[in-house]
Motif scaffolding. Structure first.
Motif, short mmCIF file in Angstrom:
data_model
loop_
_atom_site.label_atom_id
_atom_site.label_comp_id
_atom_site.label_asym_id
_atom_site.label_seq_id
_atom_site.Cartn_x
_atom_site.Cartn_y
_atom_site.Cartn_z
N SER A 120 0.83 -1.21 0.00
CA SER A 120 0.00 0.00 0.00
C SER A 120 0.87 1.25 0.00
CB SER A 120 -0.93 0.01 1.22
OG SER A 120 -1.90 -0.99 1.13
N SER A 171 0.61 5.45 0.48
CA SER A 171 -0.29 6.47 1.03
C SER A 171 0.27 7.88 0.85
CB SER A 171 -0.54 6.22 2.52
OG SER A 171 -1.21 4.99 2.72
N THR A 226 -4.99 6.30 -0.01
CA THR A 226 -4.13 5.12 0.00
C THR A 226 -4.39 4.33 -1.28
OG1 THR A 226 -4.05 4.92 2.40
CG2 THR A 226 -3.64 2.91 1.15
N THR A 228 -6.83 -3.15 4.85
CA THR A 228 -6.22 -1.87 4.47
C THR A 228 -7.22 -0.73 4.58
OG1 THR A 228 -4.68 -2.98 2.96
CG2 THR A 228 -5.05 -0.63 2.61
N SER A 268 -6.77 2.71 6.74
CA SER A 268 -6.16 3.67 5.81
C SER A 268 -6.90 5.00 5.78
CB SER A 268 -6.11 3.06 4.41
OG SER A 268 -7.41 2.99 3.85
#
Length: 374
Positions: free
Chosen positions: A113, A115, A121, A160, A164
């Motif tokens: 991931s 960000s 993200t 996630t 996130s």
């Protein structure tokens, strides 16, 4: 024509506050997901792309990390270096790296991931790598409703999304594109609402019933499918997407699958009206063939082909390519161990593929009026 690295050189001095995430940025994240971030990205934390890059290039096993096998463009390593040196990408944080390789369950899965502060993200799913396990899992799409990597992708996206930023992007290249669409369709409705866009970059499709599920319908308008002019992987199985675009590629044949060959102009790919006639021919032939095979025929065909390949004891495509003569001999030896009944089933399936190819070639050459009437 410009490629991904050229784009970073041109756009790298402008951060995402002034020029929002676009399809080229998306493809860059997907390409970087092919790198091994094991031991570099904290298990329960984040690291800036710039600092992760330093660890990557200074790691004691750098020679191993930079070897991406026979199928992934080595320029991916240079792309990572370019991103780390740019204002646009260097301050992005990396987190939630996952990597699963399981021969027993026939799973090859990896995700990372990216960000941008507290704003968005991007969950990037890795495509098929150099391993025989990864390719076997791809072929399992022919007879399995869901793959282990697809289930892990859905779990990863839910995890996630819960931890996130408020805006979520999802994407992948090759099998990674398939995983992105599957994960977005299978994650919770609450997390689906966080998704802004889903990018499938030359990713294979799904069986027809997948597109009838409510989860897919919830995100279908957010899916952006991008395929090269001569797409093979991205035309396999069904593709009931509202937005599919064909990009101009400098690659020859199957090398068009490599996104480094996709033409870029500014912040967009250079598009053509449609995939070319060769891509349509392959798609019509292979997909028509698969539809005519029943479950047992598909299963036997895939299992037999890969049992032969496993019999060579090679684990990666690179090993096959580095030892072509030895590979050929081992395949012949392994093939000789197939029993007669199985051999007949595989031969029948191959003949059926030939019949589909012949009919499609005939239809391309002759008009309906010119064909013999029964």
């Amino acid at each position: 024509m410009s490629n991904l690295i050229d784009y970073v050189a041109w756009r790298g001095d402008i951060d995402f506050d002034y020029d929002p995430l676009n399809e080229i940025d998306s493809m860059i994240f997907c390409q970087l997901s092919y790198l091994d971030f094991g031991g570099l990205v904290p298990e329960d934390g984040r690291i800036s792309l710039e600092n992760c890059s330093k660890l990557f290039f200074e790691s004691s096993d750098f020679e191993k990390r930079k070897n991406l096998g026979a199928l992934i463009n080595p320029l991916t390593v240079d792309l990572f270096r370019a991103c780390a040196s740019s204002r646009r990408f260097s301050s992005l944080s990396l987190s939630n790296f996952r990597n699963i390789m399981n021969e027993k369950t026939e799973e090859q899965f990896s995700a990372i991931s990216f960000s941008f502060g507290c704003k968005w993200t991007y969950a990037a799913f890795r495509g098929t790598d150099d391993t025989l396990v990864g390719w076997k899992e791809d072929f399992n799409l022919a007879f399995m409703d869901s793959l282990p990597s697809q289930k892990d992708a859905a779990l990863y996206l839910d995890e996630t999304a819960e931890s996130s930023n408020p805006v979520l992007y999802v994407g992948g290249h090759s099998k990674g594109g398939n995983l992105a669409v599957y994960a977005a369709s299978k994650c919770s409705r609450k997390n689906q609402d966080k998704i802004s866009l889903v990018f499938s970059n030359d990713g294979p499709g799904f069986q027809k019933k997948f597109f009838e599920e409510s989860g897919f319908m919830n995100v279908s308008s957010k899916i952006r499918s991008i395929v090269p002019e001569f797409s093979v992987v991205g035309m396999l199985f069904g593709h009931d997407y509202e937005n599919t675009h064909s990009v101009k590629s400098d690659g020859e044949g199957l090398m068009q699958h490599d996104a480094f060959n996709w033409n870029i102009l500014g912040t967009h790919f250079v598009y053509v009206d449609d995939v070319n006639k060769e891509s349509k021919f392959v798609s019509k032939t292979v997909n028509g063939w698969f539809l005519e095979l029943d479950y047992d025929q598909r299963y036997v065909f895939v299992e037999t082909i890969f049992s032969v390949l496993r019999g060579t004891n090679f684990k990666t495509a690179l090993e096959f390519s580095e030892n072509p003569f030895e590979s050929f001999l081992k395949i012949v030896q392994s093939s000789s161990k197939i029993d007669r009944e199985t051999s007949d089933k595989v031969t029948k399936a191959i003949k059926l593929l030939g019949q589909h190819a012949f009919r499609n070639i005939r239809d391309r050459i002759f008009t309906p009026e010119q064909l013999p009437q029964n």
